[in-house]
Scaffold this motif. Structure first.
Motif, PDB file in Angstrom:
ATOM      1  N   LEU A 133     -25.869  -7.118  -1.316  1.00  0.00           N
ATOM      2  CA  LEU A 133     -26.353  -8.224  -0.491  1.00  0.00           C
ATOM      3  C   LEU A 133     -25.771  -9.554  -0.965  1.00  0.00           C
ATOM      4  N   TYR A 134     -25.295 -10.329  -0.001  1.00  0.00           N
ATOM      5  CA  TYR A 134     -24.802 -11.681  -0.281  1.00  0.00           C
ATOM      6  C   TYR A 134     -25.534 -12.646   0.645  1.00  0.00           C
ATOM      7  N   PHE A 135     -26.184 -13.633   0.057  1.00  0.00           N
ATOM      8  CA  PHE A 135     -26.922 -14.597   0.874  1.00  0.00           C
ATOM      9  C   PHE A 135     -26.085 -15.863   1.013  1.00  0.00           C
ATOM     10  N   GLU A 136     -25.227 -15.851   2.003  1.00  0.00           N
ATOM     11  CA  GLU A 136     -24.326 -16.978   2.250  1.00  0.00           C
ATOM     12  C   GLU A 136     -23.840 -16.955   3.695  1.00  0.00           C
ATOM     13  N   ASP A 137     -23.043 -17.922   4.038  1.00  0.00           N
ATOM     14  CA  ASP A 137     -22.507 -18.062   5.388  1.00  0.00           C
ATOM     15  C   ASP A 137     -21.433 -17.000   5.624  1.00  0.00           C
ATOM     16  N   GLY A 138     -21.641 -16.150   6.635  1.00  0.00           N
ATOM     17  CA  GLY A 138     -20.688 -15.077   6.936  1.00  0.00           C
ATOM     18  C   GLY A 138     -19.300 -15.595   7.259  1.00  0.00           C
ATOM     19  N   LEU A 139     -19.219 -16.746   7.913  1.00  0.00           N
ATOM     20  CA  LEU A 139     -17.930 -17.352   8.265  1.00  0.00           C
ATOM     21  C   LEU A 139     -17.126 -17.670   7.004  1.00  0.00           C
ATOM     22  N   LYS A 140     -17.794 -18.259   6.011  1.00  0.00           N
ATOM     23  CA  LYS A 140     -17.108 -18.607   4.762  1.00  0.00           C
ATOM     24  C   LYS A 140     -16.768 -17.364   3.947  1.00  0.00           C
ATOM     25  N   PHE A 141     -17.665 -16.381   3.968  1.00  0.00           N
ATOM     26  CA  PHE A 141     -17.451 -15.149   3.194  1.00  0.00           C
ATOM     27  C   PHE A 141     -16.205 -14.413   3.672  1.00  0.00           C
ATOM     28  N   VAL A 142     -16.086 -14.239   4.983  1.00  0.00           N
ATOM     29  CA  VAL A 142     -14.987 -13.435   5.524  1.00  0.00           C
ATOM     30  C   VAL A 142     -13.654 -14.169   5.420  1.00  0.00           C
ATOM     31  N   ARG A 143     -13.700 -15.475   5.318  1.00  0.00           N
ATOM     32  CA  ARG A 143     -12.492 -16.297   5.191  1.00  0.00           C
ATOM     33  C   ARG A 143     -11.677 -15.930   3.947  1.00  0.00           C
ATOM     34  N   LYS A 144     -12.378 -15.447   2.921  1.00  0.00           N
ATOM     35  CA  LYS A 144     -11.722 -15.157   1.632  1.00  0.00           C
ATOM     36  C   LYS A 144     -11.222 -13.715   1.527  1.00  0.00           C
ATOM     37  N   LYS A 145     -11.421 -12.928   2.570  1.00  0.00           N
ATOM     38  CA  LYS A 145     -11.101 -11.501   2.506  1.00  0.00           C
ATOM     39  C   LYS A 145      -9.808 -11.183   3.268  1.00  0.00           C
ATOM     40  N   GLU A 146      -9.055 -10.226   2.749  1.00  0.00           N
ATOM     41  CA  GLU A 146      -7.822  -9.804   3.424  1.00  0.00           C
ATOM     42  C   GLU A 146      -7.583  -8.316   3.215  1.00  0.00           C
ATOM     43  N   ASN A 147      -7.367  -7.578   4.318  1.00  0.00           N
ATOM     44  CA  ASN A 147      -7.022  -6.158   4.285  1.00  0.00           C
ATOM     45  C   ASN A 147      -8.015  -5.348   3.433  1.00  0.00           C
ATOM     46  N   GLU A 148      -9.296  -5.612   3.627  1.00  0.00           N
ATOM     47  CA  GLU A 148     -10.305  -5.050   2.720  1.00  0.00           C
ATOM     48  C   GLU A 148     -11.251  -4.055   3.383  1.00  0.00           C
ATOM     49  N   TYR A 149     -11.639  -4.303   4.625  1.00  0.00           N
ATOM     50  CA  TYR A 149     -12.708  -3.498   5.250  1.00  0.00           C
ATOM     51  C   TYR A 149     -12.168  -2.595   6.353  1.00  0.00           C
ATOM     52  N   ASP A 150     -12.745  -1.384   6.432  1.00  0.00           N
ATOM     53  CA  ASP A 150     -12.409  -0.458   7.520  1.00  0.00           C
ATOM     54  C   ASP A 150     -13.222  -0.780   8.773  1.00  0.00           C
ATOM     55  N   LEU A 151     -14.378  -1.389   8.577  1.00  0.00           N
ATOM     56  CA  LEU A 151     -15.269  -1.718   9.683  1.00  0.00           C
ATOM     57  C   LEU A 151     -16.017  -3.009   9.370  1.00  0.00           C
ATOM     58  N   ILE A 152     -16.040  -3.920  10.344  1.00  0.00           N
ATOM     59  CA  ILE A 152     -16.883  -5.115  10.254  1.00  0.00           C
ATOM     60  C   ILE A 152     -17.858  -5.072  11.424  1.00  0.00           C
ATOM     61  N   ILE A 153     -19.157  -5.158  11.126  1.00  0.00           N
ATOM     62  CA  ILE A 153     -20.185  -5.217  12.163  1.00  0.00           C
ATOM     63  C   ILE A 153     -20.820  -6.608  12.128  1.00  0.00           C
TER      64      ILE A 153
END
Length: 286
Positions: A133-153
């Motif tokens: 669990l991460y309690f933060e802004d989803g927009l900012k969280f995903v901004r830092k990720k690259e080629n990491e997830y098979d599925l985003i819901i």
């Protein structure tokens, strides 16, 4: 004394539920959170006076936002869930032993805490060891990720208030970047029925289509959501939700569901003409 909860579904339409007891009311940094006990729908979670989920019909939403992607892409191991503070989406995901990691990003920790206490039906699997669990802004969280997830819901609230940033072009572009080359994005896509909801739905579809080669919309019936007619978006870099569905493989898993099955999966992509016309309005002209 009769107590009733009333939500405006449009400027001209109200939806009311009889209430036995007001179990909880609190104000977080982001929104007002209430839990109601009702005779028809069991416990009901509302945020800022809008129904988010009820014990009676939550399974419809949570199964359909989860299993359509899982039955389409057989090798999903790493999942990002944005929003979903009630925990129902995570509950459906942990049914799959093949999933190794679930990152859940919810901006409002109070929603999770309240649901853990009052809505165990949806929140009980948030303690699964694969869930982070991460309690933060989803927009900012995903901004830092690259080629990491098979599925985003993206299990977000409506496109105003705390969920507003999750309906922007920048956000969908960052989701595309955060996904692997076989990645899938599923998002709650609003309703096509009332004018205001339909506008949000069309805007989301238009923005997602700009990034993903496969961009489809599927439908579901949720009694407590405005008009009962609700949509999800399915966007993918590789997998087609109909052609790549392996129904026998999914059935072979023996998962227990109350709404989802592979025939519903296929049928949910058959949209009424009025919805197809709305989507065509924002699709690029060929």
């Amino acid at each position: 004394m009769n107590l009733w909860f009333t939500e405006h579904h449009s400027p001209n339409v109200k939806f009311s539920i009889k209430v036995d007891k007001h179990l909880y009311s609190g104000q977080s940094e982001f929104q007002k959170i209430d839990i109601l006990q009702t005779p028809e729908f069991g416990r009901v979670l509302t945020l800022d006076g809008l129904v988010m989920c009820t014990e009676k019909d939550e399974f419809i939403y949570h199964e359909m936002i989860t299993h359509v992607a899982m039955a389409t892409h057989p090798h999903i191991k790493n999942v990002l869930v944005i929003g979903a503070g009630d925990g129902g989406t995570v509950r459906e995901l942990v049914k799959y032993p093949t999933i190794e990691n679930i990152d859940m990003v919810e901006i409002d920790q109070m929603v999770v805490d309240v649901c853990m206490e009052y809505m165990p039906q949806t929140a009980s699997k948030l303690t699964d060891p694969r869930v982070h669990l991460y309690f933060e802004d989803g927009l900012k969280f995903v901004r830092k990720k690259e080629n990491e997830y098979d599925l985003i819901i993206v299990d977000s609230t409506d496109p105003f208030g705390p969920g507003e940033g999750l309906f922007t072009k920048e956000f969908y572009g960052n989701c595309y970047k955060a996904l692997t080359e076989e990645g899938i994005l599923v998002n709650q896509h609003e309703s096509p029925f009332y004018e205001e909801d339909a506008l949000g739905m069309k805007r989301a579809h238009q923005k997602i289509m700009g990034f993903f080669p496969i961009s489809d919309v599927y439908q579901v019936h949720i009694p407590t959501y405005p008009s009962g007619h609700w949509l999800f978006g399915f966007a993918s870099k590789k997998f087609d939700p109909i052609q790549d569905l392996d129904a026998s493989a999914w059935n072979g898993l023996g998962l227990e569901t109350r709404y989802y099955n592979p025939k519903i999966h296929v049928g949910s992509f058959a949209l009424p003409n009025y919805v197809k016309e709305q989507l065509k309005d924002v699709e690029p002209k060929h």
